[in-house]
Design an enzyme around this catalytic site. Sequence first.
Site, PDB file in Angstrom:
ATOM      1  N   CYS A   1      14.465 -25.300   0.897  1.00  0.00           N
ATOM      2  CA  CYS A   1      15.739 -25.397   1.607  1.00  0.00           C
ATOM      3  C   CYS A   1      15.959 -24.123   2.429  1.00  0.00           C
ATOM      4  O   CYS A   1      15.601 -23.027   2.029  1.00  0.00           O
ATOM      5  CB  CYS A   1      16.943 -25.563   0.692  1.00  0.00           C
TER       6      CYS A   1
ATOM      7  N   ARG B   1      10.747 -24.367   5.530  1.00  0.00           N
ATOM      8  CA  ARG B   1      11.210 -24.212   4.145  1.00  0.00           C
ATOM      9  C   ARG B   1      11.506 -25.547   3.461  1.00  0.00           C
ATOM     10  O   ARG B   1      11.665 -25.606   2.251  1.00  0.00           O
ATOM     11  CB  ARG B   1      12.480 -23.353   4.123  1.00  0.00           C
TER      12      ARG B   1
ATOM     13  N   TRP C   1      14.885 -29.374   0.961  1.00  0.00           N
ATOM     14  CA  TRP C   1      13.722 -29.723   0.143  1.00  0.00           C
ATOM     15  C   TRP C   1      14.343 -30.232  -1.150  1.00  0.00           C
ATOM     16  O   TRP C   1      14.878 -29.459  -1.952  1.00  0.00           O
ATOM     17  CB  TRP C   1      12.853 -28.496  -0.102  1.00  0.00           C
TER      18      TRP C   1
ATOM     19  N   ASN D   1      21.170 -23.562  -1.102  1.00  0.00           N
ATOM     20  CA  ASN D   1      19.740 -23.477  -1.412  1.00  0.00           C
ATOM     21  C   ASN D   1      19.618 -23.017  -2.854  1.00  0.00           C
ATOM     22  O   ASN D   1      20.135 -21.959  -3.201  1.00  0.00           O
ATOM     23  CB  ASN D   1      19.076 -22.463  -0.466  1.00  0.00           C
ATOM     24  N   GLY D   2      18.972 -23.822  -3.698  1.00  0.00           N
ATOM     25  CA  GLY D   2      18.796 -23.433  -5.104  1.00  0.00           C
ATOM     26  C   GLY D   2      19.109 -24.592  -6.014  1.00  0.00           C
ATOM     27  O   GLY D   2      19.067 -25.756  -5.604  1.00  0.00           O
TER      28      GLY D   2
ATOM     29  N   GLU E   1      -9.130 -20.919  -3.256  1.00  0.00           N
ATOM     30  CA  GLU E   1      -8.226 -20.926  -2.100  1.00  0.00           C
ATOM     31  C   GLU E   1      -8.666 -21.973  -1.068  1.00  0.00           C
ATOM     32  O   GLU E   1      -7.834 -22.680  -0.484  1.00  0.00           O
ATOM     33  CB  GLU E   1      -8.187 -19.518  -1.487  1.00  0.00           C
TER      34      GLU E   1
ATOM     35  N   LYS F   1      -6.354 -25.003   0.255  1.00  0.00           N
ATOM     36  CA  LYS F   1      -6.024 -25.240   1.672  1.00  0.00           C
ATOM     37  C   LYS F   1      -6.282 -26.704   2.028  1.00  0.00           C
ATOM     38  O   LYS F   1      -5.475 -27.341   2.685  1.00  0.00           O
ATOM     39  CB  LYS F   1      -6.869 -24.360   2.606  1.00  0.00           C
TER      40      LYS F   1
ATOM     41  N   GLU G   1      -3.659 -29.005   0.351  1.00  0.00           N
ATOM     42  CA  GLU G   1      -2.306 -28.866   0.899  1.00  0.00           C
ATOM     43  C   GLU G   1      -2.114 -29.614   2.203  1.00  0.00           C
ATOM     44  O   GLU G   1      -1.102 -30.260   2.401  1.00  0.00           O
ATOM     45  CB  GLU G   1      -1.995 -27.381   1.162  1.00  0.00           C
TER      46      GLU G   1
ATOM     47  N   HIS H   1     -21.017 -27.252 -16.645  1.00  0.00           N
ATOM     48  CA  HIS H   1     -20.251 -27.472 -17.877  1.00  0.00           C
ATOM     49  C   HIS H   1     -19.229 -28.598 -17.727  1.00  0.00           C
ATOM     50  O   HIS H   1     -18.309 -28.693 -18.523  1.00  0.00           O
ATOM     51  CB  HIS H   1     -19.548 -26.174 -18.302  1.00  0.00           C
TER      52      HIS H   1
ATOM     53  N   LYS I   1       7.643 -23.682   2.104  1.00  0.00           N
ATOM     54  CA  LYS I   1       6.996 -22.380   2.273  1.00  0.00           C
ATOM     55  C   LYS I   1       7.381 -21.400   1.166  1.00  0.00           C
ATOM     56  O   LYS I   1       6.526 -20.759   0.580  1.00  0.00           O
ATOM     57  CB  LYS I   1       7.372 -21.816   3.639  1.00  0.00           C
TER      58      LYS I   1
HETATM   59  C1  AGP Z   1      -0.052 -21.358   0.140  1.00  0.00           C
HETATM   60  O1  AGP Z   1      -0.797 -22.050   1.085  1.00  0.00           O
HETATM   61  C2  AGP Z   1       0.989 -22.142  -0.511  1.00  0.00           C
HETATM   62  N1  AGP Z   1       1.873 -22.754   0.397  1.00  0.00           N
HETATM   63  C3  AGP Z   1       1.606 -21.642  -1.794  1.00  0.00           C
HETATM   64  O2  AGP Z   1       0.637 -21.810  -2.785  1.00  0.00           O
HETATM   65  C4  AGP Z   1       2.100 -20.178  -1.834  1.00  0.00           C
HETATM   66  O3  AGP Z   1       1.017 -19.304  -1.767  1.00  0.00           O
HETATM   67  C5  AGP Z   1       2.891 -19.954  -3.134  1.00  0.00           C
HETATM   68  O4  AGP Z   1       3.997 -20.802  -3.159  1.00  0.00           O
HETATM   69  C6  AGP Z   1       3.320 -18.517  -3.302  1.00  0.00           C
HETATM   70  O5  AGP Z   1       4.156 -18.106  -2.265  1.00  0.00           O
HETATM   71  P1  AGP Z   1       4.451 -16.575  -2.000  1.00  0.00           P
HETATM   72  O6  AGP Z   1       3.181 -15.930  -1.603  1.00  0.00           O
HETATM   73  O7  AGP Z   1       5.481 -16.566  -0.912  1.00  0.00           O
HETATM   74  O8  AGP Z   1       4.963 -16.004  -3.281  1.00  0.00           O
END
Ligand code: AGP
Length: 625
Positions: free
Chosen positions: A2, A30, A80, A106-107, A500, A504, A507, A523, A620
Site C-alpha cells: 500500500c 507498492r 495491496w 497502510n498497514g 536469487e 527473479k 517473481e 540428495h 515492493k
Molecule cells: C526482490 O525481488 C523482492 N521483491 C523481495 O524479495 C524483497 O527483496 C524483499 O521483500 C525484501 O525487501 P527489502 O530489501 O526492501 O527489505
Amino acid sequence: MCGIMGFSGNFKKESSVGVVLSGLKSLEYRGYDSSGIAYYDNDDKVIKYIKKSGKLVNLSNEFSSIAPLNSDVAIGHIRWATHGMPTDKNAHPHIDCSGDIAIVHNGIIENYAVLRNTLKKKGHRFTTETDSEVIAHLIEDYMGTGKSFYEAVRLSSLELLGAFAILALNAGEKSIAAVKFGPPLVLAQKDNNIYVASDISPLIEYTSDVIYLKNSEIAYFHNGELDITTFKGKKINKTVVKIDWDASRAAKSGFSHFMQKEIYEQPARLLDAFSSRVTAGDGMKDNVGPRISLEGLKLTKKDVANSSKIILVACGSSYYAGLAIKYMIEMVCGLPVIVEYGSEFRYENFPISQNDIFVGVSQSGETADTNSALEVVKAKRAKILSITNVPGSQITNLSNKGVIYTHAGPEIGVASTKAFTAQLLCGLLLALYIREKSGFIPKYRWFNSQNIFKNLLELPKKVEKILFIDETLKDIAKKHYKSSNFLYLGRGILYPIALEGALKLKEISYIHAEGYPAGEMKHGPIALVDENMPVLFLLSNNILAPKTISNIEEIKARGGKVIAVADYEPEIDGLSDLIQIPETLEVLSPVLYAVPLQLLAYHIAALKGTDIDQPRNLAKSVTVE
Ligand code: AGP
C-alpha cells in the site's frame, strides 16, 4: 505494501487531485489491487471521493471524465489487499457516517474487530470488509464527544493496535492529519504546499528536502501550517534531510520497463556505491586490503575485537545478498557469519549477546519482518548496522552503529536488481572495513590492496560487457520460456546467486524455479530432472569447477537441458546454452553472475507477457508482518 499520498496547498498547474494522482503513480509499485482519492471540493464544500479496483489507470480514467476540479486538499491510496477482496467497495479512502472524515491507511489494524463491534453498537454504519474503515469511525466517534479533529486523531492513534500509516482528511477544517506507527511516512514543504507520502519517490519532483516521521508521531496540516507532535500531544521540531535522488532517475528513460532500465543502470550505480569509499591504500603490499571509508559507520576496533560472530538479518533478495555477504566476510575477516530471515528470527530463541554485531540488509529499509527482528536485537542492546538504499528509512533509526547506503537510486521495479548488486558490493566494503579494524590477514594470494582496487574499478565495465550479450540472453529465453520448471544450481559464493536467479524468474514470469547448492542436487532435486527441465548452472573456473562439471554430467545423463553461466569456456559437450561472462575475483563474482540471470528472467517474462514491473500479488516494500 500500500502507498499513501496527501497534499495540501495551492498548486497552480493542477488541483490537489492531480498532485495526488501523480504521486500515486510513483507509489504504484507498492501495491496495485485498487486505488482511490478523497478531496475537498472548494465549490460544494464537501469531501468527494472516487475509488476503483484494479490498476491506477482505472482511477485516473474516472477522474479524467469529470470536469476540472477546484480542490486544494486531497489524500490518496494505492492498495495491496490484506483484509477484504480488492473490490471497488473495499478500496480506500474510507469515509465516516457523516461524510466529513476520509482516511487512507497502510498497514494492519490488529484490534479492528473489537473496535468495529464497539462502534457498531454505538450506531456507526460500516460498509466495507476492511480493517481500515474502523479508523474513520473512531475519529468520528471522538469528534462526536466534542474533541477537535487533531485531538480525535491523536486519541484514536492511541487506541489502534498493529501497524499503521494513516492520512485523515477533515472537511470542517480542510485539514490533513498524518499518523505513523510502523509503515513509513515522509513529508515535504515547498512554497506553502505540504506533501506527505509513503516514500520519497513522489516528493523528489518538488523538493529534495524532506522530513521523516518517526513512530508515534502525528503531522497536522491546517491553514498552510504544519505541526508535528507525538501521540502524547507534545510538539516536536524535526530535522530536514536532504535527498540526493533526482527525479529523472525515477522515470523509465526510454526502456520498456523499470526493471530493464534498472538492470541497465547497474554499471553506473555500482560505481556510485564504491567510488568515494575505496582507495588503493598500501599499494602492492601483500595481505593488505584497500582503504575503506564508510561515512557514518561507528564500529570501533574494540567492537570488532569483542564480537565472536556477525549476524545478518534480511528477507527475500536482500536475504540472498546476505548469504553472499556471509562468504565475503568469512573469507576476508575470518569471522563466522550467520544469516537469518527477519520473519523467522523474531520468533526464534536466538541467543543475543551485546557484543555481537548485527547487520540488517534491506533495499527499502521498511520491511516489517527485518525491522521487527532488529527491534528485538536493539532491546537486547546489541550492535546494529544496516545496508539500505533509502535514506531516513525505518532501518536507519534502528542502526545504532550506522548505515551503509547502497546509493542505487530509486528502484521502482518490484523485482530487485540494481539494489541487489549494490548490496553485494556494499557487503564487500563492510567486510574490508571490518578486516581493517580487526587486523586479520586473509591467507589468499589475491588479497592485496592493488588487486582488489583494480578489480573493483573494472567491475562496472565488466557488467557493461554482460549487458552487451543481452540479445544472446533473449535468444536463450526464446528456447526456454515455455518450460514450467527451472533449477538453478551453484556452489560456494555462487549458491546464493542461484537462489536469487530462481527468485527473479518466479517473481516476474510465474515459472516455478528452485535454487539449490549444486552438491545437494543428488540428495533430492535430481528426481525432478527430465528432458523438459532446464537446469542453469553457475560455473566458475576455480577449485570447485570439476565438482560442478560432474553435476552437469549427471543432469545430462538424465536428459536435462543444461544452461551454463561461466567465467571461462568449459570443455563440456552437449550444453544447451553457454553464457560466458568476464572473470573477476571470487568475492566480486556474485555481482557479475547476478546480471545475466536478471536479464534471462526479464526476457522470459517479456515473452510470456506478464506484468514485469508489478508482478501479481507482490509489493515492493512489505511493511506488514
Ligand atoms: C526482490 O525481488 C523482492 N521483491 C523481495 O524479495 C524483497 O527483496 C524483499 O521483500 C525484501 O525487501 P527489502 O530489501 O526492501 O527489505
